[in-house]
Design a protein around this motif. Structure first.
Motif, mmCIF file in Angstrom:
data_model
loop_
_atom_site.group_PDB
_atom_site.id
_atom_site.type_symbol
_atom_site.label_atom_id
_atom_site.label_comp_id
_atom_site.label_asym_id
_atom_site.label_seq_id
_atom_site.Cartn_x
_atom_site.Cartn_y
_atom_site.Cartn_z
ATOM 1 N N SER A 1 0.931 -0.947 -0.086
ATOM 2 C CA SER A 1 -0.006 0.074 0.043
ATOM 3 C C SER A 1 0.854 1.281 0.021
ATOM 4 C CB SER A 1 -0.864 0.092 1.142
ATOM 5 O OG SER A 1 -0.010 -0.075 2.449
ATOM 6 N N VAL A 2 0.328 2.328 -0.327
ATOM 7 C CA VAL A 2 1.100 3.652 -0.744
ATOM 8 C C VAL A 2 0.048 4.469 0.193
ATOM 9 C CG1 VAL A 2 1.606 5.515 -2.070
ATOM 10 C CG2 VAL A 2 2.001 3.374 -2.984
ATOM 11 N N VAL A 3 0.761 5.033 1.338
ATOM 12 C CA VAL A 3 0.180 5.696 2.319
ATOM 13 C C VAL A 3 0.794 7.292 2.445
ATOM 14 C CG1 VAL A 3 -0.399 5.721 4.772
ATOM 15 C CG2 VAL A 3 0.048 3.575 3.512
ATOM 16 N N ASP A 4 -0.400 7.981 2.461
ATOM 17 C CA ASP A 4 0.110 9.606 2.956
ATOM 18 C C ASP A 4 0.417 9.454 4.146
ATOM 19 O OD1 ASP A 4 0.387 11.968 3.375
ATOM 20 O OD2 ASP A 4 -1.377 12.675 2.371
ATOM 21 N N ALA A 5 1.713 9.532 4.690
ATOM 22 C CA ALA A 5 2.015 9.294 6.063
ATOM 23 C C ALA A 5 1.728 10.618 6.988
ATOM 24 C CB ALA A 5 3.432 8.916 6.381
ATOM 25 N N ASN A 6 1.410 11.701 6.075
ATOM 26 C CA ASN A 6 1.062 13.098 6.635
ATOM 27 C C ASN A 6 -0.471 13.286 7.386
ATOM 28 O OD1 ASN A 6 3.437 14.683 6.316
ATOM 29 N ND2 ASN A 6 2.897 14.533 4.026
#
Length: 339
Positions: free
Chosen positions: A102-107
């Motif tokens: 998964s590609v996650v927007d960690a912000n």
């Protein structure tokens, strides 16, 4: 970027869910943007609430969109990072869904959480030290509010929630009685999970009075608090043994997950016993998660909570394992191992 295999919801079930409701697809993971991380999932979680999301009907959570990756909890590691707060190799828990990456927007707040695997196994963060454990904690501590010496019960006693519930209740000095399906699950509950007694509902063949009598024998002082995961005739039997001013935490109704109504045979008992019944969704109670995870992590690290896991191998095994879990074929927390 790596190739990603994913399970999507292909069509909605009519009655019972089946493996034909799902479809395996393959896609390329997109290049990372600033602030994003790429997570390689090690395990994905299979949970009963997912069945309700497969329906296109009113529920406490939005329906799973057709053609999109099935929602679900995951644990894994960061394999690429463009976020200063995460490094390659960090172990994380999130809601990556039924897919290998998964590609996650960690912000975004709360989408990922780093976890320590030095004392607690990574997979436990999807079970005892994850959502199921916190579910047991909230229902027991904040709804049932048991006192030492009281009797508390739980359905699906050998499952992920039930395992944590037993350890938490015993730590509070309660007599803990479980209800589970099958001799082996009941033996595991008493010999490994610390239950004082466990009743095999399969021995009672949908007979409310028979199961209620077994509960009378196991709970001679009645039931002060009950945690409900199943509903139906089993809940009816429990209701007959509830004490005056008892409490019930209503977490799940597996008996009705295929869309059929789940009637209550004797609702007058609520009034007769002045019972308090409260339904809850643990994701709406985020304020309790830190305290719950701390206690649950300590119980696992100290060997006081030893939950069993059922592990299916590979993303393609997820649909069959999910259907099996809904039918009670799993033993403990149901996971899919992806790595």
């Amino acid at each position: 970027m790596p190739i990603n295999r994913q399970i999507v919801l292909d069509n909605r079930p009519q009655g019972e869910a089946s493996v034909q409701n799902f479809r395996l697809v393959t896609s390329e993971t997109p290049p990372l943007q600033e602030g994003q991380v790429l997570v390689r999932h090690h395990f994905l979680s299979l949970d009963p609430y997912m069945r309700g999301r497969m329906n296109d009907s009113k529920s406490y959570a939005a329906s799973q969109p057709l053609g999109e990756v099935m929602i679900g909890g995951t644990v894994g590691e960061i394999v690429e990072s463009r976020h200063e707060g995460y490094c390659v190799g960090d172990k994380v828990v999130g809601m990556g869904g039924w897919q290998e990456y998964s590609v996650v927007d960690a912000n975004q707040s709360g989408v990922l959480r780093k976890v320590d695997t030095s004392r607690v196994p990574l997979s436990a963060y999807l079970g005892a030290v994850g959502m199921p454990g916190v579910t047991a904690y909230y229902g027991l501590v904040h709804i049932l509010e048991p006192k030492a010496g009281q009797t508390v019960t739980v359905t699906a006693a050998a499952g992920a929630v039930g395992s944590a519930y037993a350890a938490l209740a015993k730590a509070r000095g309660c007599r803990v009685v479980g209800i589970a399906g099958g001799y082996e699950k009941c033996r595991y509950a008493t010999q490994e999970l610390g239950y004082d007694a466990c009743i095999d509902y399969k021995e009672h063949r949908n007979e409310v009075r028979s199961l209620s009598q077994a509960l009378r024998d196991a709970c001679p002082d009645g039931i002060d608090g009950h945690f409900e995961n199943v509903g139906g005739w089993i809940m009816d039997a429990v209701m007959l043994r509830m004490n005056a001013f008892s409490r019930m935490a209503l977490c799940g109704l597996i008996a009705g997950y295929d869309g059929q109504p789940v009637p209550m045979a004797n609702p007058s008992l609520i009034l007769i016993n002045r019972m308090r019944i409260e339904g809850f969704i643990v994701s709406e109670q985020m304020q309790v998660w830190p305290a719950a995870l701390k206690e649950l992590g300590e119980l696992v690290a100290e060997g006081k909570l030893r939950p069993r896991e059922s592990i299916a191998q590979g993303i393609e095994a997820a649909p069959e394992a999910f259907i099996g879990m809904l039918k009670g074929r799993n033993f403990g927390k149901q996971l899919v191992k992806l790595l």
